[in-house]
Design a protein around this motif. Structure first.
Motif, PDB file in Angstrom:
ATOM      1  N   TRP A 111       0.823  -1.217   0.000  1.00 33.73           N
ATOM      2  CA  TRP A 111       0.000   0.000   0.000  1.00 33.73           C
ATOM      3  C   TRP A 111       0.853   1.261   0.000  1.00 33.73           C
ATOM      4  N   GLY A 112       2.094   1.115   0.464  1.00 29.65           N
ATOM      5  CA  GLY A 112       3.026   2.244   0.396  1.00 29.65           C
ATOM      6  C   GLY A 112       3.288   2.662  -1.045  1.00 29.65           C
ATOM      7  N   ARG A 118       0.786   8.611  -5.133  1.00 29.85           N
ATOM      8  CA  ARG A 118      -0.113   9.716  -4.799  1.00 29.85           C
ATOM      9  C   ARG A 118       0.705  10.947  -4.416  1.00 29.85           C
ATOM     10  N   VAL A 119       1.635  10.737  -3.480  1.00 32.82           N
ATOM     11  CA  VAL A 119       2.454  11.850  -3.012  1.00 32.82           C
ATOM     12  C   VAL A 119       3.253  12.442  -4.164  1.00 32.82           C
ATOM     13  N   GLY A 184       3.312  17.415   5.263  1.00 34.22           N
ATOM     14  CA  GLY A 184       4.549  17.106   4.547  1.00 34.22           C
ATOM     15  C   GLY A 184       4.460  17.498   3.083  1.00 34.22           C
ATOM     16  N   MET A 185       3.284  17.229   2.474  1.00 29.60           N
ATOM     17  CA  MET A 185       3.138  17.551   1.057  1.00 29.60           C
ATOM     18  C   MET A 185       3.121  19.060   0.834  1.00 29.60           C
ATOM     19  N   ILE A 186       2.402  19.786   1.681  1.00 27.51           N
ATOM     20  CA  ILE A 186       2.364  21.249   1.546  1.00 27.51           C
ATOM     21  C   ILE A 186       3.779  21.811   1.635  1.00 27.51           C
ATOM     22  N   ILE A 247       9.346  13.162 -10.016  1.00 27.15           N
ATOM     23  CA  ILE A 247       8.468  12.419  -9.106  1.00 27.15           C
ATOM     24  C   ILE A 247       9.294  11.596  -8.122  1.00 27.15           C
ATOM     25  N   GLY A 248      10.331  10.935  -8.641  1.00 26.55           N
ATOM     26  CA  GLY A 248      11.199  10.127  -7.787  1.00 26.55           C
ATOM     27  C   GLY A 248      11.819  10.939  -6.665  1.00 26.55           C
ATOM     28  N   SER A 249      12.336  12.131  -7.009  1.00 25.09           N
ATOM     29  CA  SER A 249      12.978  12.953  -5.982  1.00 25.09           C
ATOM     30  C   SER A 249      11.985  13.383  -4.915  1.00 25.09           C
ATOM     31  N   TYR A 250      10.758  13.701  -5.348  1.00 23.70           N
ATOM     32  CA  TYR A 250       9.770  14.129  -4.352  1.00 23.70           C
ATOM     33  C   TYR A 250       9.415  12.992  -3.411  1.00 23.70           C
TER      34      TYR A 250
END
Lengths: 326, 342
Positions: A111-112, A118-119, A184-186, A247-250
């Motif tokens: 699920w991660g 998503r993140v 964290g996302m903000i 995306i990977g870095s984020y």
């Protein structure tokens, strides 16, 4: 379509190939995959990247099948088998073992994957959006608008990304309004957009001098219309490519926040969060290797997949190297 | 050149003003009770003391008034009180600087020098197997979350083999370092132990540095490698390199004397940025290895939501980076006369 639209459209088509040409290009590319994609599929390095990302996408889609959630309303909550602190090694019930607090590692890893996508995607879309607004405004209007926006970018860039995001996440964390995942996302969005704004601004500076923009202006099109119809579509592509490869870095940065206790909360299906448990068992990690290795390998391969694609892409797009390849 | 430096120096205050605004903006998210710790010099004891402080320092006043009051304090070196450091923020920063500086210093050589070598090798064997292998090796490092790699090496070299421990010093060495006969000249263990002629301590400190240095290097090599490789490839196609070859110069001399010096100019800038970044990129590394420097302290503060410490450090660091970037830019212009910074 009004006459005004037609005139505008016709002018652009004539001056820049226009929408018609773009559509023809698209049709052509669908029938004959463009060289870039062809080269990426031939190169073993980028092909590995594409396969890795595809496999993770598949895992994310099939998550409910691979690891059926116990509670359908909260699938991201990792099921626990008791409350014992000590991790338990892999067994038939828990293929990857359980970590501190008896959270099932296998479930968390599966699920991660969804959390990672998503993140990564959410942050990328949001940062691109802000980057496009600031970059377009800056490059298109120039003058004091540009000067102000670029100073703002410089101020944001004054902070190293991780430190800045950490600071903001910690600050927002004191407020009960947001849950930790959003916090964290903000934090990452707030400091991630600057590169794209700069990149896009540079491209817009050259596009806005092109004849079709002048033509649209002479026809009396509004600034908003010129920006959205002519300037952005003709300059956004490089920014989009660079950004989508980030995306990977984020995901990596978000995992770092989770690891520091500023991302997802304990028990949430998130790789960084799962790994942060390993810190508490450092002296005996040789015995409890599974609490680190399984989620660790998952995040490594995920980020690696994106980076392999991104690296190949940048190599192909790097004009400096255009002549080096034969 | 001079005009550029002057222009940048004139903009500097504007940027710094923006940095303070940003930090203060973030601070305004925090409720007055937490911000009160900006103004205490010790942990408050009485229950009513906090309200008194809020009242006394006007933490409920309009934001702009608070901002100027806060800025005034900052300009006088008052960054608030750090709960985690149990001392004022500025004092805590001073205490942790030597440890971080020591780590950055030791990491610089393997990170930058080895990274450049890898990049040069990669470029010289462009698209050959060795180039592919090196690049994949570097990208794997780049994709490793620092904490995963750090924990993995700890698992192998500490938990399993017990070769290199975590922390900054062993228990016994720490006792010696803190004792009266050991003079702390710089606060950096490796340097101080040499100055005190204690080779055993030097060895112990070095052993604690090995794993963090390896981790920092491996996760960042890709950056240096990429810039070096791309710049080397460009230079190798330049006319003057062809000329050098045409006049019969040995290939080694062509590369060392003609190609490398020019190819390394952009690398110098990136290295400068990496060095500045080392001081903050170490946040995760120091945390993983329990190496008590600035990064460890900030991460610890962030983890327990000691916002004043984090914001104080951010401000300190933001100012440092803005000034550091200026130095790097000017250095770039100096190294490469073709660059005419407008």
């Amino acid at each position: 379509m009004t006459t005004f639209d037609e005139a505008e459209q016709a002018l652009e088509e004539e001056l820049a190939g226009g929408v018609g040409q773009r559509l023809r290009n698209l049709a052509h590319n669908v029938r004959h995959p463009p060289k870039v994609v062809q080269r990426m599929l031939k190169n073993p390095v980028s092909l590995t990247g594409i396969i890795l990302v595809a496999v993770f996408a598949l895992i994310a889609i099939l998550a409910p099948v691979l690891a059926p959630p116990e509670r359908l309303d909260e699938p991201y909550r990792i099921p626990r088998d008791g409350y014992l602190a000590e991790p338990k090694p892999p067994s038939a019930d828990h293929p990857f073992g359980t970590t501190e607090g008896q959270y099932d590692i296998y479930y968390g890893v599966i699920w991660g994957t969804r959390t990672a996508f998503r993140v990564g995607v959410l942050i990328t879309v949001a940062t691109i959006f802000i980057g496009v607004v600031v970059g377009t405004g800056s490059g298109y209007f120039g003058g004091w608008v540009d000067e102000t926006f670029m100073r703002v970018v410089e101020i944001f860039m004054g902070f190293p990304f991780l430190l800045a995001a950490m600071t903001l996440a910690a600050v927002l964390g004191t407020s009960p309004r947001f849950d930790r995942l959003t916090t964290g996302m903000i934090a990452l969005i707030a400091f991630g957009w600057t590169t794209y704004a700069r990149l896009l601004r540079g491209d817009i500076l050259s596009v806005k001098e092109r004849d079709f923009v002048m033509a649209a202006r002479t026809l009396g099109a509004s600034h908003f219309r010129i920006m959205t119809r002519h300037v952005i579509p003709n300059s956004i592509f490089p920014t989009l490519v660079v950004a989508s490869m980030d995306i990977g870095s984020y995901v990596l940065m978000f995992a770092a926040l989770s690891f520091l206790g500023l991302g997802a909360e304990p028990g949430y299906a998130d790789w960084g969060q799962l790994i942060s448990f390993a810190r508490n068992w450092m002296p005996s990690l040789a015995k409890y290797w599974y609490i680190l290795v399984y989620p660790g390998v998952a995040i490594l391969l995920f980020v690696l997949g994106w980076n392999l694609i991104g690296d190949a892409f940048r190599d192909i797009l790097d004009p400096k190297l255009a002549h080096a390849r034969r | 050149m001079l005009a550029y430096v002057i222009r940048r120096l004139l903009i500097l205050p504007i940027i710094l003003f923006g940095v303070t605004l940003l930090i203060f903006g973030m601070m305004s998210f925090v409720d007055p009770g937490q911000r009160a710790s900006l103004y205490v010099q010790a942990i408050p004891k009485g229950a009513g003391e906090l309200d008194e402080i809020i009242e006394k320092y006007g933490l409920d006043d309009p934001m702009y008034m608070q901002y100027f009051r806060w800025l005034n304090g900052v300009l006088h070196g008052d960054l608030g009180f750090s709960k985690t450091g149990k001392a004022p923020v500025l004092q805590t920063i001073k205490r942790f600087i030597p440890a971080s500086f020591e780590l950055a210093l030791w990491a610089a050589v393997p990170l930058i020098w080895v990274g450049i070598q890898l990049g040069v090798i990669s470029a010289l064997h462009h698209n050959k197997p060795i180039d592919q292998v090196l690049r994949v090796f570097a990208i794997v490092g780049w994709s490793f979350p620092t904490f995963v790699f750090g924990l993995l090496v700890l698992m192998i070299f500490y938990a399993k083999l017990d070769w290199f421990p975590a922390g900054r010093l062993s228990e016994w060495a720490n006792v010696v370092v803190l004792s009266a006969e050991f003079t702390r000249y710089t606060g950096m263990n490796t340097l101080d132990s040499l100055l005190n002629l204690r080779l055993d301590i030097f060895w112990d400190a070095l052993r604690h540095l090995v794993l963090p240095v390896i981790t920092l290097s491996y996760v960042s090599w890709a950056l240096i490698l990429r810039v070096t490789r791309s710049s080397m490839l460009e230079v190798l196609r330049a006319d003057y390199v062809t000329t050098a070859r045409a006049k019969g110069l040995r290939e080694g001399a062509v590369i060392d004397k003609h190609a490398k010096p020019n190819a390394l100019i952009p690398v110098a800038t990136v290295s400068g940025i990496v060095m500045i970044g080392l001081m903050s990129g170490v946040v995760i590394t120091e945390t993983v290895f329990n190496y008590r420097g600035l990064g460890w302290w900030v991460a610890h503060s962030a983890g327990v939501l000691d916002v004043i410490s984090v914001l104080g450090f951010s401000l300190f660091y933001g100012v440092l980076v803005v000034c550091g970037n200026l130095v790097v830019d000017v250095m770039y212009a100096y190294l490469d006369p073709r660059v005419r910074l407008e």
